[in-house]
Scaffold this active site. Sequence first.
Site, mmCIF file in Angstrom:
data_model
loop_
_atom_site.group_PDB
_atom_site.id
_atom_site.type_symbol
_atom_site.label_atom_id
_atom_site.label_comp_id
_atom_site.label_asym_id
_atom_site.label_seq_id
_atom_site.Cartn_x
_atom_site.Cartn_y
_atom_site.Cartn_z
ATOM 1 N N LYS A 50 25.960 -6.902 -1.968
ATOM 2 C CA LYS A 50 26.329 -6.397 -0.634
ATOM 3 C C LYS A 50 25.422 -6.990 0.444
ATOM 4 C CE LYS A 50 24.795 -2.179 0.816
ATOM 5 N NZ LYS A 50 24.157 -2.295 2.149
ATOM 6 N N ASN A 51 24.113 -6.942 0.207
ATOM 7 C CA ASN A 51 23.191 -7.351 1.268
ATOM 8 C C ASN A 51 23.164 -8.851 1.496
ATOM 9 O OD1 ASN A 51 22.622 -4.698 1.568
ATOM 10 N ND2 ASN A 51 20.518 -4.781 0.800
ATOM 11 N N ARG B 251 26.482 0.308 9.173
ATOM 12 C CA ARG B 251 25.183 0.281 9.854
ATOM 13 C C ARG B 251 24.684 -1.127 10.117
ATOM 14 N NH1 ARG B 251 24.989 5.104 12.088
ATOM 15 N NH2 ARG B 251 25.274 6.737 10.540
ATOM 16 N N CYS C 234 20.285 6.168 11.295
ATOM 17 C CA CYS C 234 21.088 6.241 10.078
ATOM 18 C C CYS C 234 20.471 7.236 9.125
ATOM 19 C CB CYS C 234 21.236 4.880 9.429
ATOM 20 S SG CYS C 234 19.832 4.417 8.436
ATOM 21 N N ARG D 40 16.764 3.463 13.142
ATOM 22 C CA ARG D 40 16.957 2.051 12.748
ATOM 23 C C ARG D 40 16.771 1.172 13.993
ATOM 24 N NH1 ARG D 40 19.737 1.635 7.223
ATOM 25 N NH2 ARG D 40 19.266 -0.513 6.711
ATOM 26 N N PRO D 41 15.516 1.025 14.467
ATOM 27 C CA PRO D 41 15.294 0.245 15.686
ATOM 28 C C PRO D 41 15.661 -1.227 15.492
ATOM 29 C CG PRO D 41 13.184 0.822 14.662
ATOM 30 C CD PRO D 41 14.263 1.494 13.855
ATOM 31 N N ILE D 42 15.999 -1.896 16.594
ATOM 32 C CA ILE D 42 16.325 -3.335 16.517
ATOM 33 C C ILE D 42 15.473 -4.119 17.514
ATOM 34 C CG2 ILE D 42 18.664 -3.134 15.578
ATOM 35 C CD1 ILE D 42 19.690 -3.440 18.480
ATOM 36 N N ASP D 43 14.301 -3.550 17.859
ATOM 37 C CA ASP D 43 13.432 -4.196 18.851
ATOM 38 C C ASP D 43 13.072 -5.632 18.455
ATOM 39 O OD1 ASP D 43 12.125 -2.640 16.798
ATOM 40 O OD2 ASP D 43 10.206 -3.150 17.706
ATOM 41 N N ASP E 233 15.069 0.111 -1.843
ATOM 42 C CA ASP E 233 16.402 0.496 -2.328
ATOM 43 C C ASP E 233 16.368 0.967 -3.785
ATOM 44 O OD1 ASP E 233 17.414 -0.133 0.112
ATOM 45 O OD2 ASP E 233 18.407 -1.985 -0.499
ATOM 46 N N ARG F 185 30.051 2.213 -0.435
ATOM 47 C CA ARG F 185 29.541 1.147 0.433
ATOM 48 C C ARG F 185 28.851 0.051 -0.374
ATOM 49 N NH1 ARG F 185 25.123 3.128 3.405
ATOM 50 N NH2 ARG F 185 25.024 0.936 3.876
HETATM 51 C C1 UD1 Z 1 17.883 -4.287 4.786
HETATM 52 C C2 UD1 Z 1 18.838 -3.885 3.693
HETATM 53 C C3 UD1 Z 1 18.506 -2.505 3.148
HETATM 54 C C4 UD1 Z 1 17.046 -2.451 2.708
HETATM 55 C C5 UD1 Z 1 16.137 -2.951 3.824
HETATM 56 C C6 UD1 Z 1 14.688 -3.063 3.400
HETATM 57 C C7 UD1 Z 1 20.881 -5.005 4.346
HETATM 58 C C8 UD1 Z 1 22.286 -4.895 4.818
HETATM 59 N N1 UD1 Z 1 20.192 -3.884 4.241
HETATM 60 O O1 UD1 Z 1 18.038 -3.361 5.850
HETATM 61 O O2 UD1 Z 1 19.351 -2.250 2.021
HETATM 62 O O3 UD1 Z 1 16.723 -1.120 2.399
HETATM 63 O O4 UD1 Z 1 16.553 -4.259 4.273
HETATM 64 O O5 UD1 Z 1 14.565 -3.893 2.291
HETATM 65 O O6 UD1 Z 1 20.414 -6.084 4.008
HETATM 66 N N2 UD1 Z 1 12.385 -2.241 11.844
HETATM 67 C C9 UD1 Z 1 11.867 -2.086 13.124
HETATM 68 N N3 UD1 Z 1 12.364 -2.870 14.125
HETATM 69 C C10 UD1 Z 1 13.347 -3.792 13.911
HETATM 70 C C11 UD1 Z 1 13.860 -3.941 12.612
HETATM 71 C C12 UD1 Z 1 13.362 -3.150 11.600
HETATM 72 O O7 UD1 Z 1 10.981 -1.273 13.350
HETATM 73 O O8 UD1 Z 1 13.738 -4.484 14.873
HETATM 74 C C13 UD1 Z 1 11.865 -1.409 10.741
HETATM 75 C C14 UD1 Z 1 12.919 -0.468 10.139
HETATM 76 O O9 UD1 Z 1 13.019 0.727 10.885
HETATM 77 C C15 UD1 Z 1 12.365 -0.231 8.750
HETATM 78 C C16 UD1 Z 1 11.716 -1.567 8.417
HETATM 79 O O10 UD1 Z 1 11.515 -2.238 9.657
HETATM 80 O O11 UD1 Z 1 11.407 0.774 8.772
HETATM 81 C C17 UD1 Z 1 12.512 -2.442 7.480
HETATM 82 O O12 UD1 Z 1 13.785 -2.658 8.026
HETATM 83 P P1 UD1 Z 1 14.636 -3.983 7.757
HETATM 84 O O13 UD1 Z 1 13.914 -4.877 6.812
HETATM 85 O O14 UD1 Z 1 15.045 -4.528 9.073
HETATM 86 O O15 UD1 Z 1 15.901 -3.373 7.021
HETATM 87 P P2 UD1 Z 1 17.416 -3.703 7.272
HETATM 88 O O16 UD1 Z 1 17.599 -5.152 7.547
HETATM 89 O O17 UD1 Z 1 17.989 -2.729 8.239
#
Ligand code: UD1
Length: 420
Positions: free
Chosen positions: A22-23, A92, A116, A121-124, A306, A398
């Site tokens: 999936k990922n 998500r 979520c 789930r920040p995207i900064d 995970d 999912r």
């Molecule tokens: C991906 C995986 C998810 C897995 C995760 C961590 C997919 C579709 N999902 O999620 O299954 O659990 O990696 O291995 O591939 N963060 C920030 N700011 C940002 C982005 C992230 O603070 O801009 C934080 C998140 O809140 C979290 C951490 O970084 O605490 C890790 O998140 P991230 O590696 O981005 O996970 P995803 O890509 O959402």
Amino acid sequence: MQKLVITGGIPLEGTVVLHGAKNSVLPILAASLLCQGETVLENCPRLTDVFAACRILTDLGCRCHMKEHTAVISADGMCCEEIPERLMQEMRSSIIFLGALLGRCGVCHLSYPGGCELGPRPIDMHLDALRKMGAEIVQNGGRLHCCAAGGLHGAKVHLKYPSVGATENIMLAAVRAKGTTYIYNAAREPEICDLAAFLRQCGAEIHGDGGDTLVIHGVSVLHGTVYRIMPDRIAGITYLAAAAITGGTVQMKQTEPAQMENLLPVLEQTGCRIDIADKTLYLHAPVKLRALPPIRTMPHPGFPTDAQPIFMALMTCADGVSVFEETVFENRYRHVDALLKMGAEIYVSGQTAVVKGVRQLSGAPVRATDLRGGAAMVLAGLAAQGVTEVTQIFHMDRGYETMETVLSGLGASIKRENLE
Ligand code: UD1
């Protein structure tokens, strides 16, 4: 709405053929937006998140068809750079389309993915990096309006944390940008390497994937290709754990054992015997599982977050005490209440969970809280005495393709029923 009804206590025996990841397929579907001509993805898992990604592609004007486990996408007719809120909320990880859309059109409008089940789930990091690459991004009423008037350009991006999603978004934005992009402290997950391998096959110039620095030289054109999606290492460890928790013996085909090297040794520490022959894994469970040394979730190559709920389910039945520390997500112990209801002994304090193995779990009605948490409940149900009913199974759909068919193929008593 549907539920899974499980009667526990049957040791699993037989063969599982592992589905695609999936990922990995989600960012690769987004990447297909950047390609001219047809992209063919083999080993594409039939998951609700994948169907949601296909709906986004179709809504953008692409052709996207899935037949059995092959997806065929053509983005040549793409006519729109906007993803409606409704489709953004279906999945998500829809934010992964941001980098691809900007890379393709230089403009895009989509909504903020919001929080979520696992916490905020920040995207900064995604937004900071894209701004550095020339995008202007305005947030308004939950919508993100992004524009790179002169096109995106390469940049040096230092991530404060090796975020998987941010690394993927930057890669997608960078492959067709002008000049070279460097991503420092990049995520190193195997799914990042799969995305890089796909993009390279389409004509991209990417170096360093699997390490912490990625170097991407932008090219003007990418072309479609035929690509096989890597196997799903988290689904793989889930089914191996299902055999382990029931005292069973399984063989798993179509795996990539090297991509599971932070998982298989942990399973061996519980007393399971694992043999590897090329792409097939054989697992033979011990009579009683052993407790594990402390587990701390970390970015790859550390122990994956995970897999934390999956191993916690295993440890509820192990001999001894195990300690988990969750460092990746703030809210990833939501499955604990259900395990307690089934007779587990677990003590949570902040990001730490202490699990004392019990002699026997007992079946109970429980509600899946999230994808992997729900899987942990199914594992507990397979080992428990009596009947477990798991509701809210849309979470598992999912990320696991017909989980009940796979498990009943191994002899488990598990069926999907409609809720009255
Ligand atoms: C991906 C995986 C998810 C897995 C995760 C961590 C997919 C579709 N999902 O999620 O299954 O659990 O990696 O291995 O591939 N963060 C920030 N700011 C940002 C982005 C992230 O603070 O801009 C934080 C998140 O809140 C979290 C951490 O970084 O605490 C890790 O998140 P991230 O590696 O981005 O996970 P995803 O890509 O959402």
